[in-house]
Structures are given as C-alpha cells and as structure tokens.
Write an enzyme that holds these catalytic residues in place. Structure first.
Site, short mmCIF file in Angstrom:
data_model
loop_
_atom_site.label_atom_id
_atom_site.label_comp_id
_atom_site.label_asym_id
_atom_site.label_seq_id
_atom_site.Cartn_x
_atom_site.Cartn_y
_atom_site.Cartn_z
N ALA A 299 0.70 -1.22 0.17
CA ALA A 299 -0.03 0.07 0.23
C ALA A 299 0.67 1.29 -0.60
CB ALA A 299 -1.42 -0.17 0.94
N ASP A 300 1.82 1.09 0.84
CA ASP A 300 2.98 2.07 0.25
C ASP A 300 2.80 2.52 -0.80
OD1 ASP A 300 4.42 -0.33 0.28
OD2 ASP A 300 6.23 0.69 1.27
N ALA A 301 3.83 1.69 -1.73
CA ALA A 301 3.19 1.74 -3.31
C ALA A 301 2.59 2.74 -3.64
CB ALA A 301 3.72 0.21 -3.81
#
Ligand code: UDP
Ligand code: MG
Length: 431
Positions: free
Chosen positions: A190-192
């Site tokens: 989800a960071d990406a």
C-alpha cells in the site's frame, strides 16, 4: 523557523521491537515532533512496552479493537494511517512501522532539506534492510540506496524512508477521494500505491544517508504474501484451524482428512486474508483433482469439477506425471455417484487433466479450466506442485486458449500501474 514533524507509527503485536522503535524516536536529535501510535489491537505484552513512553506529551496512543473478520477487510496499516492523517498537527509527515528504527539524525537531516529547499515536497533516504530468523538472529542484510530523484517511487522506496509536506494531502484527497488506498489486494504494497499518488504532484528527492533500519521477521506479511497471486488457484487445499478445505469454482468446501497425504504435502498455508473472500459452501465427498481407482488399479479416474474423467490407459496416468502415492482407492458406489467427464489421454487426441503443469518454450503453464495459464515459478513453489512439467508440442499448445497468467500480487499491481519491470532495479518489495 520551527517545522513540526508528525510521525505515524502503526503497531500490531511486535513486543520484541516496539520499545526499540519508540526509543529511536526519543533519541532523535530533532525535537519538534509528535508521534501518533496507531495500535491495531495488540496483546497486553506489546501494550506494556508502549505504556512508559506515553509520559512524553509528544506521544499519543490511539488504540483500536478490531474484530477478527474486520482485520482482513482492509489493509490495516493504510486504514490506520488514513485515520491518523486527520489528526496530525505537523507540517511534515513521515511513517513508521513497528519493526523499523529511525536513526538518531533521521528527522533532523530531512527537516534540513525542507528548510533549505522550499520547492521540494518529498524526501527519501537510504535504508538498511535486515532479515532475521525466529530468534531474531540476523540472516541477511543490505542497503536500499537513495540515489536519484524519483518520478516513480513505487516499489523502490520503503514505507519508513519518506518524509513529505502536509500540503500535498489535499491534492491527493481531491484526486483519489482518500489518502492511502486500503483495498486488501494492496496488503503487501500500500505504500507503493500511496507513493504513486504523491508522485502525481511531486518527485521524491534523495538523501544518500542511511537513516532507518527495517527488520524482516519470518512471521511478517512480507514473507507470507510475497508470492501470493490475487486469486487462489482452483483446487488449492488449505488448512484452517485443523480442518481442511478445497477451493472449487470460487467457493470453499470442507474435505476429509483422509485426502491429505502428509507425505505429499497437499495442503498449503496461505494467509487467511487471501481465502476469506471465498464463501464456505458444503463438503466434497472426493476433492477435485484427485486420482482414484475402484478396481485395484485396473482403471483410473480423475475427479474434476465433481465429475469423473477416466484415464484412457495406465500409461496416461504416468504421462501426466501422477505418482503412485497420489492415487486413492475408493468404493465403486462412491465412484459411480460421479457423472462422467471427458476421457483423459495424451494421444491420439490430446485431452489433458486440469491442474497439471506443462512446459511450452521457456515458460511453465498450469492447465486450469481448460486454458493454459502461464505461472510464475515462485507461485509453483508456494502452491506445492511437485510434479515435473509436461513438455508440450506446438499442436498441443494450440488446442487450448491461453488464460490469465498466474503471477504474484506485486506483479499484478505493477501491471495495473502500467509500470515496467526495469523500473524496479531488481527489488520487488517496499513495505
Ligand atoms: N499491521 C497492522 N495491523 C495488522 C497487521 C499489521 O496495523 O493486523 C501493521 C504493522 O504494525 C506494521 C505494518 O502493518 O506497522 C506492516 O506489518 P508487517 O511489519 O507485519 O508487514 P511486513 O513489513 O512484513 O510486510
Ligand atoms: Mg514490517
């Protein structure tokens, strides 16, 4: 000019790490920060480690209690971060996980960049990655280098290596109606996805110094998810609290223990999250993709889609790489209860069984629902296919259509983002 940094820490049951993480905050040379601890319902052991740090008024704890089913509905850390982003008061924001330590000058060095370069909105730094075993002994370490200004930071920069200005947030919200995307398919990265959103408005500016160290433990999602495809392969057998289930046409059916050949390792372990989307239906008398005989090995059948497909001859059983120990004896009554399906044979007509591996040119394919689906090697390993792929001739390959490739989630997302693999510089994970 004082710039306050809001640090958002997500925490869930990492009692061996959490106090070191919090200590790394206390030891920051830069003092103007607030820390929001978003705890996701940790056991008391972790909470006890957090408690002493709450005396510092810069630290606030937001405890959450999450019913088990809810835990799997969204990417928890993204959901928690979204909540935290509505509570922060700093003008700079950074993210921290409960298995990552900020180095003492982490905040100072990043704030200095924002102070001296008003046109920069996002900074990232190099990171040390340390893999540890279950006794927390180091097994492997490397540095993820921050070198270039990145227009595409996704999958290149970790969750904990970024600081950005708060002023970007309204732009993200206006365009995406949300900050972090917490859809469960993004559990692993989800960071990406968030970096991709930020990248619409600003580039990531590099700081060469290693400013954080992140630990990868055997129990981390990183390991469990890394090779999972989005859809679990039809026929997969999973163990859930001591009971066994098989996936058949997007539903889970319970199956008897007798079909689980310990030696053959039929049941695999997949993260619960990946199977919770499938409804549990009834029970299967014989699981699909099982070879059975009711006459002591004179004739063999393959149960597929709850039909019985007879092998044309014993040679066909061997040709399709079924091993003696995968063949089950059943009663004739049980066998006759199944309708007939198409006969399985290698020639003259090529009519293969489903859920077998084939080799065509350089690639491995899984035959699923009568289509050839290219399958990544790491998925083959994860799903415990033990047989040798069966070599295909051109005329055989041409007989069936090609299906959707079976690749790990992160590859599907790359595809979705229309990113090419070369942008990855050999790295696939960022959380
Ligand atoms: N996390 C969470 N709720 C959960 C599981 C994880 O908030 O149910 C948080 C966890 O505290 C951590 C982040 O999600 O900050 C990533 O989890 P983990 O470190 O286990 O994943 P990995 O780094 O191995 O991908
Ligand atoms: Mg982690």
């Amino acid at each position: 000019m004082i710039m306050k940094v809001s640090v958002i820490l997500t925490s869930y049951n990492k009692p061996d790490f959490i106090d070191r993480v919090l200590k790394s905050m206390m030891e920051q040379t830069y003092q103007q920060w607030e820390l929001l601890i978003m705890d996701d319902g940790s056991e008391p052991e972790t909470m006890k480690k957090i408690e002493p740090f709450l005396a510092d008024e810069r630290i606030q704890l937001y405890p959450h209690s999450v019913p088990p089913a809810k835990r799997l509905v969204t990417v928890r850390y993204a959901t928690l971060i979204n909540e935290a982003l509505t509570r922060i008061t700093g003008e700079l924001i950074c993210y921290l996980t409960d298995d990552t330590l900020y180095h003492n000058d982490r905040l100072q060095k990043m704030v200095d960049v924002f102070r001296s370069k008003p046109y920069i909105d996002i900074v990232y730094s190099s990171q040390r990655v340390v893999h540890v075993d279950k006794h927390l002994v180091e097994t492997m370490t490397f540095v993820r280098e921050a070198e270039q200004i990145l227009e595409h930071a996704s999958f290149q920069v970790d969750h904990c290596s970024v600081m950005h200005r708060r002023r970007l947030l309204p732009f993200v919200y206006e365009k995406f109606e949300q900050y972090w995307d917490d859809e469960p398919k993004h559990w692993h990265h989800a960071d990406a996805v968030f970096w991709m959103r930020l990248n619409q408005f600003a580039a990531f500016y590099p700081l060469k110094d290693v400013l954080d160290t992140t630990y990868k433990t055997p129990s981390s999602f990183h390991h469990m998810f890394s090779s999972m495809p989005y859809d679990v392969i039809d026929g997969t057998v999973i163990e859930k609290e001591g009971a066994y289930f098989q996936l058949a046409r997007e539903k889970l059916y319970s199956i008897n223990r007798r079909w689980i050949n310990e030696k053959h390792g039929r049941a695999i372990r997949v993260p619960l999250l990946c199977v919770m989307k499938y409804e549990v239906k009834g029970a299967l008398p014989v699981p699909n993709y099982t070879v059975v005989t009711a006459d002591n090995g004179r004739t063999f059948y393959y149960i597929e889609d709850q039909k019985k497909r007879r092998f044309y001859s014993k040679r066909d059983v061997q040709y399709f790489q079924f091993h003696q120990k995968e063949i089950y004896r059943i009663s004739d009554d049980l066998l006759q209860a199944f309708d007939d399906g198409k006969i399985i044979q290698a020639s003259p007509e090529f009519s293969p069984p489903n859920r077998r591996l084939f080799k065509w040119k350089q690639d491995i394919y899984l035959f699923v629902h009568h289509t050839f689906c290219r399958i990544a090697l790491e998925v083959v390993k994860l799903f415990a296919f033990y047989h040798q792929p069966i070599k295909l001739y051109p005329a055989q390959f041409a007989l069936f259509q090609e299906g959707k490739p079976i690749v790990p989630l992160y590859m599907e997302s790359l595809h979705e983002f229309n990113m090419s693999l070369y942008q990855l510089s050999g790295r696939k994970h960022s959380l």
